[in-house]
Design a protein around this motif. Sequence first.
Motif, PDB file in Angstrom:
ATOM      1  N   THR A   2      76.387  85.710  11.725  1.00 29.26           N
ATOM      2  CA  THR A   2      77.742  85.792  12.242  1.00 29.26           C
ATOM      3  C   THR A   2      77.990  84.749  13.320  1.00 29.26           C
ATOM      4  N   ASP A   3      76.906  84.223  13.934  1.00 30.66           N
ATOM      5  CA  ASP A   3      77.087  83.198  14.953  1.00 30.66           C
ATOM      6  C   ASP A   3      77.711  81.970  14.321  1.00 30.66           C
ATOM      7  N   THR A   4      78.741  81.436  14.950  1.00 26.68           N
ATOM      8  CA  THR A   4      79.367  80.244  14.414  1.00 26.68           C
ATOM      9  C   THR A   4      78.860  79.003  15.128  1.00 26.68           C
ATOM     10  N   ASP A 100      69.686  82.034  12.497  1.00 25.62           N
ATOM     11  CA  ASP A 100      69.802  82.952  11.366  1.00 25.62           C
ATOM     12  C   ASP A 100      68.612  83.903  11.284  1.00 25.62           C
ATOM     13  N   LEU A 101      67.462  83.476  11.816  1.00 21.35           N
ATOM     14  CA  LEU A 101      66.247  84.284  11.725  1.00 21.35           C
ATOM     15  C   LEU A 101      66.158  85.321  12.843  1.00 21.35           C
ATOM     16  N   ILE A 102      66.679  84.977  14.018  1.00 22.51           N
ATOM     17  CA  ILE A 102      66.600  85.891  15.162  1.00 22.51           C
ATOM     18  C   ILE A 102      67.430  87.139  14.876  1.00 22.51           C
ATOM     19  N   ALA A 155      70.986  87.959   3.573  1.00 20.89           N
ATOM     20  CA  ALA A 155      72.068  88.876   3.205  1.00 20.89           C
ATOM     21  C   ALA A 155      71.742  90.307   3.616  1.00 20.89           C
ATOM     22  N   SER A 156      70.478  90.730   3.471  1.00 26.43           N
ATOM     23  CA  SER A 156      70.079  92.093   3.852  1.00 26.43           C
ATOM     24  C   SER A 156      69.566  92.166   5.277  1.00 26.43           C
ATOM     25  N   GLY A 157      69.436  91.017   5.941  1.00 23.85           N
ATOM     26  CA  GLY A 157      68.975  91.011   7.325  1.00 23.85           C
ATOM     27  C   GLY A 157      67.506  91.359   7.474  1.00 23.85           C
ATOM     28  N   ARG A 158      66.680  90.891   6.520  1.00 24.88           N
ATOM     29  CA  ARG A 158      65.267  91.250   6.629  1.00 24.88           C
ATOM     30  C   ARG A 158      64.358  90.145   6.117  1.00 24.88           C
TER      31      ARG A 158
END
Length: 169
Positions: A2-4, A100-102, A155-158
């Motif tokens: 979500t960070d732009t 994106d990984l954090i 997409a699943s945050g994992r």
Amino acid sequence: MTDTKIIVGAIAGAFGVFGEVRIKSFCADPEAIGDYSPLTSEDGKTTYNLTLTRAIKNGFAAELEGVSTKEEADALKGVVLYAERSVLPSLPDDEYYHADLIGLTVLDTGGAVLGTVTNVLNHGAGDLLEVSGPALKASVLMPFTMAVVPTVDLASGRIIADPPEGLFE
């Protein structure tokens, strides 16, 4: 995701006496930082129109719009520079922006939660994921390699990890 904004560099202080600044670029192609201008502060309230003037040891000399003295340039030392994600190149499937990984949840190959990625570090021998969690006494540094992290599912945050024996004990 979500960070732009993505961190692309930092101001390392003044360069010379005419208001130029030293720029440390965190981009894969260091000179590309000049292509992403205008850059902003983390909160997005301050904008920096940056023009690279030349390569110098450990970075670049640059002019910032509105900065004309050594004192003004020195006052910006330590400012972290961000670019809008939309102006950055898209990455191949096996590359990721650290931002994106954090925050991703780390699961082992059996589906048990190991923790959450709190940082991505690189001390010269490859990327390490710093993983923290309630079951861990201290954060764990896990190599970010295909062998240890076979699956990154933004997409699943994992992340699915197969950490070396004993790393999470």
